[in-house]
Design a protein around this motif. Sequence first.
Motif, PDB file in Angstrom:
ATOM      1  N   MET A   1       0.852  -1.175   0.000  1.00 28.51           N
ATOM      2  CA  MET A   1       0.000   0.000   0.000  1.00 28.51           C
ATOM      3  C   MET A   1       0.897   1.237   0.000  1.00 28.51           C
ATOM      4  O   MET A   1       1.910   1.278   0.692  1.00 28.51           O
ATOM      5  CB  MET A   1      -0.907  -0.020   1.237  1.00 28.51           C
ATOM      6  CG  MET A   1      -1.808   1.169   1.315  1.00 28.51           C
ATOM      7  SD  MET A   1      -3.185   1.128   2.489  1.00 28.51           S
ATOM      8  CE  MET A   1      -2.632   0.148   3.813  1.00 28.51           C
ATOM      9  N   ASP A   2       0.488   2.219  -0.768  1.00 27.81           N
ATOM     10  CA  ASP A   2       1.196   3.497  -0.797  1.00 27.81           C
ATOM     11  C   ASP A   2       0.504   4.415   0.205  1.00 27.81           C
ATOM     12  O   ASP A   2      -0.673   4.755   0.037  1.00 27.81           O
ATOM     13  CB  ASP A   2       1.159   4.077  -2.209  1.00 27.81           C
ATOM     14  CG  ASP A   2       1.987   5.340  -2.336  1.00 27.81           C
ATOM     15  OD1 ASP A   2       2.795   5.627  -1.435  1.00 27.81           O
ATOM     16  OD2 ASP A   2       1.825   6.043  -3.350  1.00 27.81           O
ATOM     17  N   LEU A   3       1.230   4.792   1.234  1.00 27.60           N
ATOM     18  CA  LEU A   3       0.661   5.563   2.334  1.00 27.60           C
ATOM     19  C   LEU A   3       1.404   6.878   2.468  1.00 27.60           C
ATOM     20  O   LEU A   3       2.626   6.888   2.665  1.00 27.60           O
ATOM     21  CB  LEU A   3       0.770   4.750   3.618  1.00 27.60           C
ATOM     22  CG  LEU A   3       0.272   5.374   4.899  1.00 27.60           C
ATOM     23  CD1 LEU A   3      -1.225   5.671   4.815  1.00 27.60           C
ATOM     24  CD2 LEU A   3       0.549   4.433   6.069  1.00 27.60           C
ATOM     25  N   ALA A   4       0.683   7.988   2.374  1.00 29.84           N
ATOM     26  CA  ALA A   4       1.271   9.308   2.594  1.00 29.84           C
ATOM     27  C   ALA A   4       0.929   9.753   4.008  1.00 29.84           C
ATOM     28  O   ALA A   4      -0.240   9.736   4.405  1.00 29.84           O
ATOM     29  CB  ALA A   4       0.719  10.302   1.581  1.00 29.84           C
ATOM     30  N   LEU A   5       1.945  10.128   4.771  1.00 30.84           N
ATOM     31  CA  LEU A   5       1.751  10.666   6.115  1.00 30.84           C
ATOM     32  C   LEU A   5       2.064  12.152   6.082  1.00 30.84           C
ATOM     33  O   LEU A   5       3.122  12.554   5.604  1.00 30.84           O
ATOM     34  CB  LEU A   5       2.659   9.963   7.126  1.00 30.84           C
ATOM     35  CG  LEU A   5       2.478   8.460   7.279  1.00 30.84           C
ATOM     36  CD1 LEU A   5       3.454   7.914   8.319  1.00 30.84           C
ATOM     37  CD2 LEU A   5       1.052   8.111   7.660  1.00 30.84           C
ATOM     38  N   ILE A   6       1.138  12.937   6.605  1.00 28.05           N
ATOM     39  CA  ILE A   6       1.279  14.392   6.588  1.00 28.05           C
ATOM     40  C   ILE A   6       1.163  14.883   8.028  1.00 28.05           C
ATOM     41  O   ILE A   6       0.145  14.653   8.690  1.00 28.05           O
ATOM     42  CB  ILE A   6       0.186  15.039   5.709  1.00 28.05           C
ATOM     43  CG1 ILE A   6       0.258  14.451   4.293  1.00 28.05           C
ATOM     44  CG2 ILE A   6       0.318  16.555   5.705  1.00 28.05           C
ATOM     45  CD1 ILE A   6      -1.038  14.496   3.534  1.00 28.05           C
ATOM     46  N   VAL A  21       2.117   3.821  12.530  1.00 30.87           N
ATOM     47  CA  VAL A  21       0.949   4.011  11.665  1.00 30.87           C
ATOM     48  C   VAL A  21       1.156   3.307  10.332  1.00 30.87           C
ATOM     49  O   VAL A  21       0.272   2.596   9.847  1.00 30.87           O
ATOM     50  CB  VAL A  21       0.649   5.518  11.474  1.00 30.87           C
ATOM     51  CG1 VAL A  21      -0.344   5.741  10.341  1.00 30.87           C
ATOM     52  CG2 VAL A  21       0.134   6.121  12.772  1.00 30.87           C
ATOM     53  N   THR A  22       2.318   3.468   9.746  1.00 30.47           N
ATOM     54  CA  THR A  22       2.619   2.799   8.476  1.00 30.47           C
ATOM     55  C   THR A  22       2.512   1.286   8.622  1.00 30.47           C
ATOM     56  O   THR A  22       1.874   0.608   7.805  1.00 30.47           O
ATOM     57  CB  THR A  22       4.024   3.192   7.987  1.00 30.47           C
ATOM     58  OG1 THR A  22       4.060   4.604   7.779  1.00 30.47           O
ATOM     59  CG2 THR A  22       4.385   2.472   6.696  1.00 30.47           C
ATOM     60  N   SER A  23       3.102   0.771   9.665  1.00 34.36           N
ATOM     61  CA  SER A  23       3.113  -0.670   9.892  1.00 34.36           C
ATOM     62  C   SER A  23       1.713  -1.234  10.143  1.00 34.36           C
ATOM     63  O   SER A  23       1.316  -2.230   9.538  1.00 34.36           O
ATOM     64  CB  SER A  23       4.039  -0.987  11.067  1.00 34.36           C
ATOM     65  OG  SER A  23       4.067  -2.354  11.330  1.00 34.36           O
ATOM     66  N   ALA A  28      -3.192  -3.955   8.241  1.00 37.61           N
ATOM     67  CA  ALA A  28      -4.642  -3.939   8.018  1.00 37.61           C
ATOM     68  C   ALA A  28      -4.974  -4.114   6.538  1.00 37.61           C
ATOM     69  O   ALA A  28      -5.931  -4.811   6.186  1.00 37.61           O
ATOM     70  CB  ALA A  28      -5.248  -2.634   8.552  1.00 37.61           C
ATOM     71  N   GLY A  29      -4.178  -3.513   5.658  1.00 41.32           N
ATOM     72  CA  GLY A  29      -4.381  -3.677   4.222  1.00 41.32           C
ATOM     73  C   GLY A  29      -4.195  -5.118   3.784  1.00 41.32           C
ATOM     74  O   GLY A  29      -4.972  -5.642   2.983  1.00 41.32           O
ATOM     75  N   GLU A  30      -3.175  -5.778   4.328  1.00 40.62           N
ATOM     76  CA  GLU A  30      -2.960  -7.196   4.033  1.00 40.62           C
ATOM     77  C   GLU A  30      -4.088  -8.038   4.622  1.00 40.62           C
ATOM     78  O   GLU A  30      -4.542  -8.997   3.989  1.00 40.62           O
ATOM     79  CB  GLU A  30      -1.615  -7.648   4.595  1.00 40.62           C
ATOM     80  CG  GLU A  30      -0.438  -7.062   3.854  1.00 40.62           C
ATOM     81  CD  GLU A  30       0.900  -7.333   4.526  1.00 40.62           C
ATOM     82  OE1 GLU A  30       0.956  -8.186   5.447  1.00 40.62           O
ATOM     83  OE2 GLU A  30       1.880  -6.678   4.137  1.00 40.62           O
ATOM     84  N   PHE A  31      -4.546  -7.678   5.799  1.00 43.61           N
ATOM     85  CA  PHE A  31      -5.642  -8.389   6.459  1.00 43.61           C
ATOM     86  C   PHE A  31      -6.902  -8.366   5.589  1.00 43.61           C
ATOM     87  O   PHE A  31      -7.602  -9.362   5.458  1.00 43.61           O
ATOM     88  CB  PHE A  31      -5.922  -7.763   7.825  1.00 43.61           C
ATOM     89  CG  PHE A  31      -6.771  -8.595   8.724  1.00 43.61           C
ATOM     90  CD1 PHE A  31      -6.201  -9.457   9.648  1.00 43.61           C
ATOM     91  CD2 PHE A  31      -8.161  -8.512   8.665  1.00 43.61           C
ATOM     92  CE1 PHE A  31      -6.984 -10.232  10.488  1.00 43.61           C
ATOM     93  CE2 PHE A  31      -8.954  -9.286   9.494  1.00 43.61           C
ATOM     94  CZ  PHE A  31      -8.366 -10.148  10.404  1.00 43.61           C
ATOM     95  N   GLY A 119      -3.212   3.423  17.081  1.00 44.47           N
ATOM     96  CA  GLY A 119      -3.536   2.297  16.208  1.00 44.47           C
ATOM     97  C   GLY A 119      -5.029   2.104  16.047  1.00 44.47           C
ATOM     98  O   GLY A 119      -5.532   1.884  14.940  1.00 44.47           O
ATOM     99  N   PHE A 120      -5.749   2.198  17.152  1.00 43.00           N
ATOM    100  CA  PHE A 120      -7.206   2.047  17.136  1.00 43.00           C
ATOM    101  C   PHE A 120      -7.842   3.059  16.188  1.00 43.00           C
ATOM    102  O   PHE A 120      -8.675   2.713  15.356  1.00 43.00           O
ATOM    103  CB  PHE A 120      -7.757   2.213  18.557  1.00 43.00           C
ATOM    104  CG  PHE A 120      -9.245   2.133  18.653  1.00 43.00           C
ATOM    105  CD1 PHE A 120      -9.885   0.922  18.846  1.00 43.00           C
ATOM    106  CD2 PHE A 120     -10.027   3.291  18.565  1.00 43.00           C
ATOM    107  CE1 PHE A 120     -11.276   0.855  18.932  1.00 43.00           C
ATOM    108  CE2 PHE A 120     -11.399   3.224  18.649  1.00 43.00           C
ATOM    109  CZ  PHE A 120     -12.026   2.010  18.838  1.00 43.00           C
ATOM    110  N   LEU A 121      -7.439   4.318  16.311  1.00 44.29           N
ATOM    111  CA  LEU A 121      -8.080   5.369  15.516  1.00 44.29           C
ATOM    112  C   LEU A 121      -7.723   5.286  14.037  1.00 44.29           C
ATOM    113  O   LEU A 121      -8.588   5.493  13.185  1.00 44.29           O
ATOM    114  CB  LEU A 121      -7.742   6.748  16.086  1.00 44.29           C
ATOM    115  CG  LEU A 121      -8.361   7.022  17.454  1.00 44.29           C
ATOM    116  CD1 LEU A 121      -7.904   8.371  17.985  1.00 44.29           C
ATOM    117  CD2 LEU A 121      -9.883   6.950  17.410  1.00 44.29           C
TER     118      LEU A 121
END
Length: 159
Positions: A1-6, A21-23, A28-31, A119-121
């Motif tokens: 997954m390509d994830l941008a963190l700002i 957050v990335t991990s 979750a994406g793999e899940f 992680g929850f949020l």
Amino acid sequence: MDLALIDQTKDGVTQYHQDLVTSVLNFAGEFLKLENNTEMSVTFVNNDDIQKYNRDYRGVDKPTDVISFAITEGEDDLESVPDEWQDDIPNNIGDIIVSVDVIQSQAEYLGHSYERELGFLVVHGFLHLNGYDHMLGDAEEKEMFDLQRKILDDYGLKR
């Protein structure tokens, strides 16, 4: 997954929390078995900024923990693109905005770590981007929160 963190916070989000957050979102994406070309963003803000989003987009003039903006693409968006290119076109599922101030206060109130609340949020917002909604009824709420709990527990962010 390509994830941008700002990071738009006043004090900055630590690299450790950005990596978490990335991990957890990749997990979750793999899940959910999302395609590799899935992309999304997470923006970290303080309460004053998330309050503006909450007021402008939800009509609630107070800070909240997380807001998700899902992008729903129509079936015909890729009609003019050759079939062999379609797998290379990113599938942007949307954006999550999360308040670091609310993460801290909710973690303290609930008696668990900042990391667990973070992680929850982000998983909560991520599930909204993927079509889950706890506001549709009891069955949908149970499905979403059970899935959220399973992802976090399997990842290792237990209460």
